[in-house]
Motif scaffolding. Structure first.
Motif, mmCIF file in Angstrom:
data_model
loop_
_atom_site.group_PDB
_atom_site.id
_atom_site.type_symbol
_atom_site.label_atom_id
_atom_site.label_comp_id
_atom_site.label_asym_id
_atom_site.label_seq_id
_atom_site.Cartn_x
_atom_site.Cartn_y
_atom_site.Cartn_z
ATOM 1 N N VAL A 77 39.423 35.755 45.291
ATOM 2 C CA VAL A 77 40.666 36.376 45.770
ATOM 3 C C VAL A 77 41.613 35.465 46.455
ATOM 4 N N PHE A 130 46.318 33.780 47.276
ATOM 5 C CA PHE A 130 47.191 33.946 48.597
ATOM 6 C C PHE A 130 48.521 33.296 48.731
ATOM 7 N N GLY A 156 26.824 42.388 50.685
ATOM 8 C CA GLY A 156 27.204 41.408 51.760
ATOM 9 C C GLY A 156 25.777 40.920 52.089
ATOM 10 N N MET A 209 30.032 39.085 49.578
ATOM 11 C CA MET A 209 31.223 39.843 50.310
ATOM 12 C C MET A 209 31.943 38.736 51.296
ATOM 13 N N ASN A 210 31.836 37.373 50.530
ATOM 14 C CA ASN A 210 32.544 36.272 51.235
ATOM 15 C C ASN A 210 34.019 36.096 51.042
ATOM 16 N N ILE A 211 34.924 37.119 51.386
ATOM 17 C CA ILE A 211 36.228 37.525 51.001
ATOM 18 C C ILE A 211 36.916 36.360 51.567
ATOM 19 N N ILE A 212 36.711 35.969 52.717
ATOM 20 C CA ILE A 212 37.512 34.901 53.439
ATOM 21 C C ILE A 212 36.323 33.777 53.838
ATOM 22 N N LEU A 265 40.372 29.696 52.204
ATOM 23 C CA LEU A 265 41.754 30.048 52.677
ATOM 24 C C LEU A 265 42.778 29.029 52.691
ATOM 25 N N VAL A 303 45.799 29.123 50.116
ATOM 26 C CA VAL A 303 47.200 29.594 50.685
ATOM 27 C C VAL A 303 48.194 27.998 50.017
ATOM 28 N N PHE A 335 41.837 41.920 44.337
ATOM 29 C CA PHE A 335 40.609 42.433 44.993
ATOM 30 C C PHE A 335 39.887 43.541 44.422
ATOM 31 N N LEU A 356 50.551 39.557 53.919
ATOM 32 C CA LEU A 356 49.740 38.609 53.566
ATOM 33 C C LEU A 356 48.576 38.527 54.634
ATOM 34 N N ILE A 391 44.644 39.433 54.982
ATOM 35 C CA ILE A 391 43.543 38.282 55.260
ATOM 36 C C ILE A 391 42.678 38.954 56.483
ATOM 37 N N PHE A 399 40.427 41.792 55.076
ATOM 38 C CA PHE A 399 39.424 40.853 54.431
ATOM 39 C C PHE A 399 38.321 40.105 55.289
ATOM 40 N N TYR A 400 38.792 39.708 56.192
ATOM 41 C CA TYR A 400 38.120 39.060 57.232
ATOM 42 C C TYR A 400 37.122 39.838 58.141
ATOM 43 N N ILE A 423 36.191 42.877 56.689
ATOM 44 C CA ILE A 423 35.159 43.224 55.708
ATOM 45 C C ILE A 423 34.149 42.288 55.663
ATOM 46 N N THR A 424 34.472 40.882 55.458
ATOM 47 C CA THR A 424 33.584 39.733 55.444
ATOM 48 C C THR A 424 32.405 39.971 56.482
ATOM 49 N N THR A 447 30.079 43.116 56.641
ATOM 50 C CA THR A 447 29.356 43.284 55.282
ATOM 51 C C THR A 447 28.447 42.024 55.234
ATOM 52 N N GLY A 448 28.894 41.044 55.892
ATOM 53 C CA GLY A 448 28.185 39.721 55.415
ATOM 54 C C GLY A 448 26.931 39.567 56.471
#
Lengths: 566, 41
Positions: free
Chosen positions: A75, A79, A214, A219-222, A240, A244, A290, B26, B30, B33-34, B36-37, B40-41
């Motif tokens: 995702v 950005f 996770g 769940m490594n979104i960032i 990231l 960006v 997402f 944005l 971010i 999302f951070y 959530i990461t 859940t991580g």
């Protein structure tokens, strides 16, 4: 084999789109009607057209699979997009509208000279023509492999039937069909996500699914791309920083200079409507991607409770079964299925209570082992002669055909076709417009009437359609197509963007300087990718654009072209 | 100036507002999302 009900839904959806496209085909028989829809479209149609052009079938097949195998970090690729939309609205768009352009490259002749315009348009035709061929074959391969259809017929339908309304109706038919296609795609993705949660065992809900994913590192979104030693990994594809910065340059170039996108927002009835379409695209893109990735996460969670194949491409398994690596592959598969069983057992045992720390560690180890075994299976397949052992693109479609109810399978196959048609139709329209406006009209000594230009443009649309289908037929024997289509754009977009940045911001630079700088920049980008094997392809956009911007003033000084006041 | 070619952004009076809105959205995304990461991580 498909159930009769699925066939009915699929054929009904495809026929509806073609008929609707033909119904909306009535347009002025001149270039303005054919390529710009007489500039009459409202912003929401422009928005859907922009989104439908960018999101091909690969997006909907690949993105959930990407989340399944690599996690949500993809995702971050988007950005940079929202900011790029505003920059385009402020800089490129007003000038395109003011100069009343058909293609973005026309501006380069006004600003520089004909050769720079021709070179840039040629780069576009090269990259878009090839990537359209690939965007036909990539979903065709998946669909034909899982449903047992003939690949050449699938290619022909995937890239052929849309020609009927694209040739007839031009930009207007493309935009209106994309509106209907979007409704089918949105419904399909929502239902796929809903069923992925519904099919989880009793007592397991949405948040449990996320927690499971996770633990498996999905769940490594960032992610920052910075390793334990504190160094940034330039070869890391999605993080990231690259998302960006690299994503900003990619989106700026793609939406600002790629005719397949420029052609969409030039159809708007005013500058304000074009801007609204672009701004809204910037605001909805990240949440939309997402949600698409989240569907893949739910499919991943589903397969933690259900047995699943070690590789979702059945042709990989078939090839291994008839190879000298058969026994080794079977052992890997047995070990994988045992790990999966252990995961499922541990998840069921901890259902309804907080998971213990030691259970969490055991779970993470099991996921790690299962991923390693999937990797070992792919390595064996590659040794056995399989060109693309990676099953990322097969996971979501395999889930649809195996686990979704009758009727819905037909709808989701239709969704893949719709997504494919939306982007291919826009690509054909833009390829025809660049060929007609930047080449035919420029290099032909004859003067044509509006009706003649309209007919020739239709022929170019047809010719590009046939070219892309033929390219797709040849591409079936190539290797990793998905990687190719992602990288292909990045190889050219940086240079094209650099030319436009110089055009807009470095007013003293003339045609010769920017032309030779662009040539050098393009050669260097190809050298970095093909010779140095640089994997962080998003950075190629930055490299190409910056090189043109830096080299142009130097080249201008070397060529000593006298600066003339306008 | 011709209304078709003006610099007036849609909805807001200045483009600066759009830059702020887009960057704010944005940053919120971010940050979300951070979280959530991390959770859940």
């Amino acid at each position: 084999m498909l159930h009769t009900a699925d066939w009915v839904v699929l054929i009904a959806a495809l026929t509806t789109i073609i008929l609707y496209g033909l119904y909306k085909s009535r347009t002025s028989r001149n270039l303005d009607g054919y390529f710009r829809s007489n500039r009459q479209l409202p912003w929401y149609l422009v928005l859907l057209s922009i989104m439908g052009t960018q999101a091909s079938a690969i997006t909907f097949l690949s993105a959930p699979g990407q989340a399944f195998t690599d996690g949500m970090r993809f995702v971050q690729y988007y950005f940079g997009l929202p900011l790029a939309m505003i920059v385009i609205c402020v800089t490129f768009l007003p000038l395109f509208k003011k100069l009343n352009l058909f293609t973005a490259y026309e501006y380069l002749e006004t600003r520089f000279d004909r050769k720079t315009r021709t070179f840039t348009s040629l780069l576009f035709l090269l990259s878009r023509g090839l990537s359209t061929g690939i965007s036909i074959v990539a979903p065709s391969l998946v669909v034909s492999s899982i449903l047992g259809w003939d690949i050449y017929w699938t290619n022909a339908i995937m890239g052929g039937l849309l020609i009927i309304y694209t040739v007839t109706g031009g930009a207007k038919a493309v935009a209106y069909t994309q509106q209907l296609q979007f409704i089918i795609i949105a419904a399909g993705m929502f239902l796929a996500g809903y069923y992925a949660v519904k099919l989880l065992p009793a007592g397991i809900g949405f948040s449990d699914a996320l927690s499971t994913a996770g633990d498996a590192g999905r769940m490594n979104i960032i992610t920052t791309g910075i390793n334990k030693e504190g160094h940034y990994n330039w070869n890391d594809k999605f993080n990231l920083i690259s998302g960006v910065i690299g994503g900003f340059f990619l989106a700026w170039s793609y939406f600002g200079t790629d005719q397949s996108q420029v052609g969409r927002y030039l159809t708007a009835k005013s500058l304000r409507e074009s801007r609204m379409g672009l701004i809204m695209n910037g605001l909805v893109k990240v949440p939309m991607q997402f949600l698409i990735l989240l569907t893949g996460i739910l499919v991943f969670a589903f397969y933690n409770y259900q047995p699943g194949p070690i590789n979702f491409n059945s042709q990989v398994t078939a090839k291994l079964e008839s190879s000298p690596f058969r026994e080794e592959a079977q052992q890997v598969n047995i070990a994988y299925q045992q790990k999966k069983e252990n995961i499922s057992r541990l998840l069921q045992a901890s259902n309804g209570r907080n998971i213990l720390p030691e259970e969490k560690i055991a779970m993470k180890n099991l996921y790690h082992d299962a991923d390693s075994l999937r990797g070992a299976y792919r390595t064996l397949a590659t040794k056995a002669g399989v060109k693309t052992a990676d099953d990322t693109n097969y996971i979501f479609f395999s889930f649809i055909t195996r686990h979704l109810p009758v009727g819905l399978v037909g709808l989701l196959i239709a969704m893949i076709f719709m997504a494919s048609w939306g982007s291919i139709a826009a690509a054909l329209n833009s390829l025809a417009s660049a060929t007609m406006i930047d080449f035919h009209k420029q290099y032909s000594s004859r003067t044509y009437t509006g009706e003649e230009e309209y007919r020739i443009s239709r022929l170019y649309t047809l010719a590009w359609g046939v070219f892309c289908i033929l390219a797709a037929q040849f591409a079936t024997s190539l290797g990793s197509l998905i990687v190719a289509v992602n990288v292909l754009g990045s190889l050219f977009y940086g240079t094209i963007l650099g030319i436009f940045i110089v055009a807009f911001y470095l007013k003293k630079i003339k045609g010769d300087a920017v032309f030779f700088s662009a040539l050098l920049a393009e050669l260097f980008v190809c050298y970095v990718y093909f010779v140095l094997h640089f994997e962080g392809f998003l950075w190629l956009n930055v490299i190409g654009a910056l090189l043109v911007v830096i080299l142009s003033p130097l080249m201008q000084a070397l060529t000593r072209t006298p600066v003339k006041e306008k | 100036m011709n209304r078709e070619h003006n610099d007036q952004p849609p909805i807001f009076p200045k483009w600066l507002h759009w830059y702020i809105v887009v960057l704010a959205v944005l940053v919120i995304e971010i940050a979300l999302f951070y979280l959530i990461t991390k959770k859940t991580g």
